[in-house]
Design an enzyme around this catalytic site. Sequence first.
Site, short mmCIF file in Angstrom:
data_model
loop_
_atom_site.label_atom_id
_atom_site.label_comp_id
_atom_site.label_asym_id
_atom_site.label_seq_id
_atom_site.Cartn_x
_atom_site.Cartn_y
_atom_site.Cartn_z
N ASP A 56 -0.76 8.19 -4.12
CA ASP A 56 -1.78 9.21 -3.86
C ASP A 56 -1.13 10.56 -3.61
O ASP A 56 -1.73 11.60 -3.85
CB ASP A 56 -2.73 8.79 -2.73
CG ASP A 56 -2.03 8.42 -1.45
OD1 ASP A 56 -0.84 8.03 -1.51
OD2 ASP A 56 -2.66 8.50 -0.39
N THR A 95 -11.13 10.50 4.50
CA THR A 95 -10.67 10.07 3.16
C THR A 95 -11.41 8.82 2.69
O THR A 95 -11.55 8.61 1.49
CB THR A 95 -9.15 9.80 3.14
OG1 THR A 95 -8.85 8.68 3.98
CG2 THR A 95 -8.38 11.01 3.64
N MET A 114 -9.34 7.95 -1.41
CA MET A 114 -8.51 9.02 -1.98
C MET A 114 -7.87 9.78 -0.82
O MET A 114 -8.37 10.81 -0.36
CB MET A 114 -9.39 9.94 -2.83
CG MET A 114 -8.59 10.99 -3.58
SD MET A 114 -9.63 11.94 -4.71
CE MET A 114 -10.55 12.96 -3.55
N HIS A 115 -6.71 9.25 -0.35
CA HIS A 115 -6.15 9.80 0.89
C HIS A 115 -5.59 11.22 0.71
O HIS A 115 -6.15 12.18 1.21
CB HIS A 115 -5.05 8.88 1.41
CG HIS A 115 -5.53 7.54 1.84
ND1 HIS A 115 -6.54 7.39 2.76
CD2 HIS A 115 -5.17 6.28 1.47
CE1 HIS A 115 -6.77 6.10 2.96
NE2 HIS A 115 -5.96 5.42 2.18
N ASP A 116 -4.43 11.33 0.06
CA ASP A 116 -3.70 12.60 0.09
C ASP A 116 -4.42 13.77 -0.57
O ASP A 116 -4.41 14.88 -0.01
CB ASP A 116 -2.30 12.40 -0.51
CG ASP A 116 -1.41 11.56 0.41
OD1 ASP A 116 -1.73 11.47 1.60
OD2 ASP A 116 -0.42 11.00 -0.07
#
Lengths: 316, 314
Positions: free
Chosen positions: B13, B187, B233-235
């Site tokens: 990510d 997130t 969708m973390h980063d």
Amino acid sequence: MTRYIIDCDPGHDDAMAILYAAAHLDVVGLTTVAGNSSLENSTRNALAICTLADLKLPVVPGLDRALIEPPLDGAYVHGATGIDGADLPAPGYDPLNRHAVDFIIETAKAAPGELSLIAIGPLSNVALALRLEPRLAGWLKSIAIMGGSTTSGNRTPYAEFNIVCDPEAAAIVFDAGVPLSMVGLNVTRQAGIAERHIARLRQGGGRVSSVMADLLAFYLAKMQERYGTPTAAMHDPCAVIPLARPGLITFQALPVHIELGEGPLRGMTACDSRPMRRDHDQPGASRPANCDVAVAVDGDACVDAVIDTILGYDRP
Amino acid sequence: MIPLLIDCDPGHDDSMAILYAAKHFELRGLTTVFGNSIVENTTRNALKICELAGLDIPVAGGMGAPLVGSFAPSMIHGASGLDGADLPEPRRRPVDMHAVTMIIEQAKKAQGELVLAAIGPLTNVAVALRTEPRLARWLKCITIMGGSLDIGNAAPYAEANILKDPEAAAAVFSCDAEIYLAGLNFTRQAILDRSHAEMLRQAGGAVPETVAGMLDFYLTRNEARYGKPISPMHDPSAFVPFVRPDLVEHKPFHIQVELASPLLRGMTVADQRNVTRRPDEPEPPRANVMAGIRMDGPAATRHVIETIGSYGRG
């Protein structure tokens, strides 16, 4: 048939829980503990509520303080008597001349597997009973707790009042191996007492309903002042409702840890509710579930069920 | 465009986040840290991503272990930290400068303008803040992917980036810079699934197809581990608020990092109660973080995937 002892610190919402439980379950006694107010207040208020509703339940006083924690004051919600706001009758009888801890142990011993506890105050009495009689955990059928939260707290950012009053007692109870259910703030905040519920009680017009209406009006005003919401969380009855009306509250088996550190999280019920929980043998793994934690509620149905029950006390 | 430096530990990510951010910011460099893998791998992976996308920016390697304790790599991103993407060994090399030095120099060069994004453990950032006390003032803000206002991932309440270096996180959260936080509570509102990999494949081209492969690997790994081929969708969520503020909502909190409790270590502790203070209660501490609380997840994921898809058209 399961019999119940209610361990309590009445308390406005305790009063509702006692009336609701006594109408639907085989309640064999009330044990009292310091919490919302002093032990003397808790005991007198328990007797007064039973007198009001003509319940004649044995009332047995227990611990006047937590195992370690100094007393907290719940007067900002419940007033100086622990149950301000109504003309409750003077107690029509005396408390039993015994200790709550002994009463719990003796009642459980008399019929192992048949007694459940409903614990809606700090867990000091329950914890001490479990330590005093190691066989008690095996004798109890279950413990239904009002306390804790899977989200934010009330007394502190993460801790709920009953648990933070005696975190060590809570840790003992949550590790005891007795089947546990926990109904916390994440659920009780969704069961909101509103003006319309108080109006229903007043319309009922009977003695019990009128006194309860006065109590709830006081409680609602205090809760509005503190939380700025139009409703007041109906905490304690939510621990009882699943026993009489399964289905209104949904539970999930989770690992629950009571935080005992001296920091800002002391008294937090740390629940592992990760949607992607890991297997037990991996780093960061969750521990096995030790409690059925309330995660969802039909709040309106819960409040209606309790109000209906209170109105029922005034019917011949 | 806003000048940006990304401190990262690629990571699947992270790679998406770098590729996304490079299209919307003036990306001035990458600094790497241990995290998703050892720092040697995250540095190599950062170089690979730059090469893949033709990003001519400096990459500086940084800290390989947390301030306190040690680092045990997890395998969620595969042995390389970026399994599933068949990327050639990079030709270019990292710059001959420590990540901490690069953070300080870039901030000094663009005082008041540089956004520092931290999407791995906060070790480099914490060391930089201590090495150069003026750094917090020089930065426009720090945007962090880490922590959670509700449930954790690496532990019941702790998120992996924070848990890998809680002391560094405590140092960063208590600095004077403006901080934006994309925690798991935020997130998790933006969910990637196989349809997004398919969108990238349809876009075509080396970058979208490589990211599609990474996403496939990650989704398959998640399915095997947790039962569902989906991933928050973390980063990239640390960058979306600067590009599409219309898709997000933030709220100020005082956040401190729990360091003591064995079970709760690494938790980002925030008072989320809505209460009127009683006279016997202390004044609440001043908010130090703008935390993301709501995101239009479907729109945000579509926007990020479309940005990465746009590499395909050249």
